[in-house]
Write a protein that holds these residues in place. Structure first.
Motif, short mmCIF file in Angstrom:
data_model
loop_
_atom_site.label_atom_id
_atom_site.label_comp_id
_atom_site.label_asym_id
_atom_site.label_seq_id
_atom_site.Cartn_x
_atom_site.Cartn_y
_atom_site.Cartn_z
N LEU A 114 0.85 -1.18 0.00
CA LEU A 114 0.00 0.00 0.00
C LEU A 114 0.89 1.24 0.00
O LEU A 114 1.82 1.32 0.79
CB LEU A 114 -0.87 -0.01 1.26
N ASN A 115 0.64 2.19 -0.90
CA ASN A 115 1.49 3.38 -0.92
C ASN A 115 1.10 4.33 0.21
O ASN A 115 0.02 4.24 0.79
CB ASN A 115 1.50 4.06 -2.29
N ALA A 116 1.99 5.27 0.52
CA ALA A 116 1.81 6.17 1.66
C ALA A 116 0.54 7.00 1.52
O ALA A 116 -0.21 7.19 2.50
CB ALA A 116 3.02 7.07 1.82
N PHE A 117 0.28 7.52 0.33
CA PHE A 117 -0.90 8.36 0.14
C PHE A 117 -2.18 7.59 0.45
O PHE A 117 -3.06 8.08 1.16
CB PHE A 117 -0.95 8.91 -1.29
N ASP A 118 -2.28 6.37 -0.07
CA ASP A 118 -3.48 5.56 0.19
C ASP A 118 -3.61 5.20 1.67
O ASP A 118 -4.72 5.19 2.21
CB ASP A 118 -3.47 4.30 -0.67
N ALA A 119 -2.50 4.90 2.32
CA ALA A 119 -2.54 4.57 3.75
C ALA A 119 -3.03 5.75 4.57
O ALA A 119 -3.87 5.61 5.46
CB ALA A 119 -1.16 4.12 4.23
N ILE A 120 -2.52 6.95 4.26
CA ILE A 120 -2.95 8.15 4.98
C ILE A 120 -4.41 8.47 4.69
O ILE A 120 -5.19 8.79 5.59
CB ILE A 120 -2.04 9.35 4.63
N ARG A 121 -4.81 8.36 3.41
CA ARG A 121 -6.20 8.63 3.04
C ARG A 121 -7.15 7.69 3.78
O ARG A 121 -8.17 8.11 4.33
CB ARG A 121 -6.38 8.48 1.53
N ARG A 122 -6.78 6.41 3.83
CA ARG A 122 -7.62 5.44 4.53
C ARG A 122 -7.71 5.75 6.02
O ARG A 122 -8.78 5.62 6.63
CB ARG A 122 -7.09 4.02 4.31
N ALA A 123 -6.60 6.18 6.61
CA ALA A 123 -6.60 6.50 8.04
C ALA A 123 -7.53 7.67 8.34
O ALA A 123 -8.25 7.67 9.33
CB ALA A 123 -5.17 6.81 8.50
N PHE A 124 -7.51 8.68 7.46
CA PHE A 124 -8.33 9.86 7.71
C PHE A 124 -9.79 9.71 7.30
O PHE A 124 -10.63 10.52 7.67
CB PHE A 124 -7.73 11.09 7.02
N THR A 125 -10.11 8.68 6.54
CA THR A 125 -11.50 8.46 6.15
C THR A 125 -12.17 7.37 6.98
O THR A 125 -13.27 6.93 6.67
CB THR A 125 -11.61 8.11 4.65
#
Length: 79
Positions: free
Chosen positions: A56-67
């Protein structure tokens, strides 16, 4: 004695902390003025490193965490 998973996790955190110190991130960014700030940064770094190791790339991991769809690594089952 610590279980293998805990020893591995502590070893990974040590590696990340040493890498950060070698890169001088504490002096450059200014966000590590306290132990709390350093611990928060290492927690995020550890999360992103684990996500990357599982594809999982960093952007997707952060997006998932914030959503609210937090990515979690798979649970290691004993053999």
């Amino acid at each position: 004695m610590w279980p293998v998973q805990v020893r591995w996790a502590l070893s990974e955190l040590n590696k990340q902390a040493k890498k950060a110190a070698e890169q001088g991130l504490a002096e450059i960014s200014g966000c590590h003025q306290s132990d709390t700030g350093a611990a928060a940064w290492l927690a995020v770094r550890s999360y992103l490193d684990s996500a990357r190791k599982h594809g999982l790339n960093a952007f997707d991991a952060i997006r998932r965490a914030f959503t609210g769809n937090l990515w979690m690594p798979p649970i290691a089952l004993p053999n």
